[in-house]
Design a protein around this motif. Structure first.
Motif, PDB file in Angstrom:
ATOM      1  N   ALA A 183       0.834  -1.212   0.000  1.00 20.48           N
ATOM      2  CA  ALA A 183       0.000   0.000   0.000  1.00 20.48           C
ATOM      3  C   ALA A 183       0.865   1.256   0.000  1.00 20.48           C
ATOM      4  N   ILE A 184       1.961   1.222   0.727  1.00 17.73           N
ATOM      5  CA  ILE A 184       2.875   2.374   0.755  1.00 17.73           C
ATOM      6  C   ILE A 184       3.511   2.573  -0.619  1.00 17.73           C
ATOM      7  N   LYS A 185       3.949   1.490  -1.230  1.00 13.94           N
ATOM      8  CA  LYS A 185       4.561   1.570  -2.559  1.00 13.94           C
ATOM      9  C   LYS A 185       3.562   2.064  -3.601  1.00 13.94           C
ATOM     10  N   THR A 186       2.306   1.634  -3.464  1.00  7.54           N
ATOM     11  CA  THR A 186       1.275   2.096  -4.398  1.00  7.54           C
ATOM     12  C   THR A 186       1.074   3.593  -4.293  1.00  7.54           C
ATOM     13  N   ARG A 187       1.036   4.108  -3.077  1.00  7.00           N
ATOM     14  CA  ARG A 187       0.871   5.562  -2.896  1.00  7.00           C
ATOM     15  C   ARG A 187       2.072   6.318  -3.451  1.00  7.00           C
ATOM     16  N   MET A 188       3.279   5.767  -3.274  1.00  6.15           N
ATOM     17  CA  MET A 188       4.480   6.428  -3.793  1.00  6.15           C
ATOM     18  C   MET A 188       4.497   6.434  -5.323  1.00  6.15           C
ATOM     19  N   THR A 189       4.164   5.307  -5.929  1.00  6.37           N
ATOM     20  CA  THR A 189       4.184   5.260  -7.398  1.00  6.37           C
ATOM     21  C   THR A 189       3.035   6.059  -8.007  1.00  6.37           C
ATOM     22  N   ARG A 190       1.964   6.265  -7.260  1.00  8.05           N
ATOM     23  CA  ARG A 190       0.889   7.136  -7.748  1.00  8.05           C
ATOM     24  C   ARG A 190       1.376   8.583  -7.801  1.00  8.05           C
ATOM     25  N   LEU A 191       2.189   8.978  -6.813  1.00  8.14           N
ATOM     26  CA  LEU A 191       2.743  10.328  -6.810  1.00  8.14           C
ATOM     27  C   LEU A 191       3.819  10.495  -7.877  1.00  8.14           C
ATOM     28  N   PHE A 192       4.628   9.446  -8.075  1.00  2.00           N
ATOM     29  CA  PHE A 192       5.762   9.523  -8.999  1.00  2.00           C
ATOM     30  C   PHE A 192       5.818   8.248  -9.835  1.00  2.00           C
ATOM     31  N   PRO A 193       5.062   8.181 -10.943  1.00  4.92           N
ATOM     32  CA  PRO A 193       4.950   6.951 -11.733  1.00  4.92           C
ATOM     33  C   PRO A 193       6.234   6.499 -12.424  1.00  4.92           C
ATOM     34  N   VAL A 194       7.274   7.308 -12.418  1.00  3.22           N
ATOM     35  CA  VAL A 194       8.526   6.931 -13.080  1.00  3.22           C
ATOM     36  C   VAL A 194       9.195   5.754 -12.372  1.00  3.22           C
ATOM     37  N   ILE A 195       9.010   5.643 -11.061  1.00  3.63           N
ATOM     38  CA  ILE A 195       9.635   4.559 -10.313  1.00  3.63           C
ATOM     39  C   ILE A 195       8.712   3.346 -10.277  1.00  3.63           C
ATOM     40  N   ALA A 196       9.310   2.179 -10.216  1.00  3.61           N
ATOM     41  CA  ALA A 196       8.542   0.933 -10.129  1.00  3.61           C
ATOM     42  C   ALA A 196       8.441   0.520  -8.663  1.00  3.61           C
ATOM     43  N   SER A 197       7.390  -0.198  -8.333  1.00  3.08           N
ATOM     44  CA  SER A 197       7.202  -0.664  -6.951  1.00  3.08           C
ATOM     45  C   SER A 197       8.361  -1.536  -6.492  1.00  3.08           C
ATOM     46  N   ALA A 198       8.919  -2.311  -7.401  1.00  4.60           N
ATOM     47  CA  ALA A 198      10.025  -3.202  -7.036  1.00  4.60           C
ATOM     48  C   ALA A 198      11.279  -2.426  -6.641  1.00  4.60           C
TER      49      ALA A 198
END
Length: 149
Positions: free
Chosen positions: A65-80
């Motif tokens: 859930a934390i990674k999803t919120r981060m990638t929503r803010l900055f889609p350039v980075i991958a969750s992995a």
């Protein structure tokens, strides 16, 4: 004295001068735009790690859930590429002392400035460390606003 009309040869010189000056101005304009884009990406990556650390410190959300919120803010980075480390390792919400959220993979950005050969820029890795706070999604039956998606 009569004013003489410029010859067609002189009009051609003005066009050449404009072309030279305009090309320099456009290169400068594109350079400013590309540097602005680079600074925007760097700032957004920093803010994404700060957001992830803040959510991890105050909410009992899982890493996905934390990674999803981060990638929503900055889609350039991958969750992995996002790592969340709690210290001491293996701790729970009541025994964690601090946490670190970082973007593990350095990103690449190719600037596009006409006629200027630039190498691909490698961003630094971003990390934010915060002390443990509540790590709860609600307090006194009221939802924690930082934890609501």
């Amino acid at each position: 004295m009569k004013k003489m009309a410029p010859t067609s040869r002189q009009r051609g010189i003005v066009a050449v001068e404009f072309a030279l000056v305009a090309s320099l101005l456009f290169m400068l304009l594109f350079g400013i735009m590309e540097m602005s884009r680079l600074l925007f990406y760097l700032n957004t990556a920093s803010e994404a790690t700060r957001l992830g650390a803040r959510i991890a410190a105050v909410c009992a959300l899982d890493a996905d859930a934390i990674k999803t919120r981060m990638t929503r803010l900055f889609p350039v980075i991958a969750s992995a590429d996002i790592k969340i480390d709690y210290r001491p390792s293996g701790c729970n919400a009541s025994s964690c002392e601090q946490l670190t959220v970082r973007i593990a993979k350095t990103q690449q950005l190719q600037l596009a400035i006409p006629f200027v050969p630039l190498p691909t820029l490698t961003w630094p890795s971003f990390a934010t460390t915060l002390p443990r706070e509540g790590m709860r999604n609600s307090m006194a039956s009221a939802a924690n606003p930082a934890c609501v998606d």
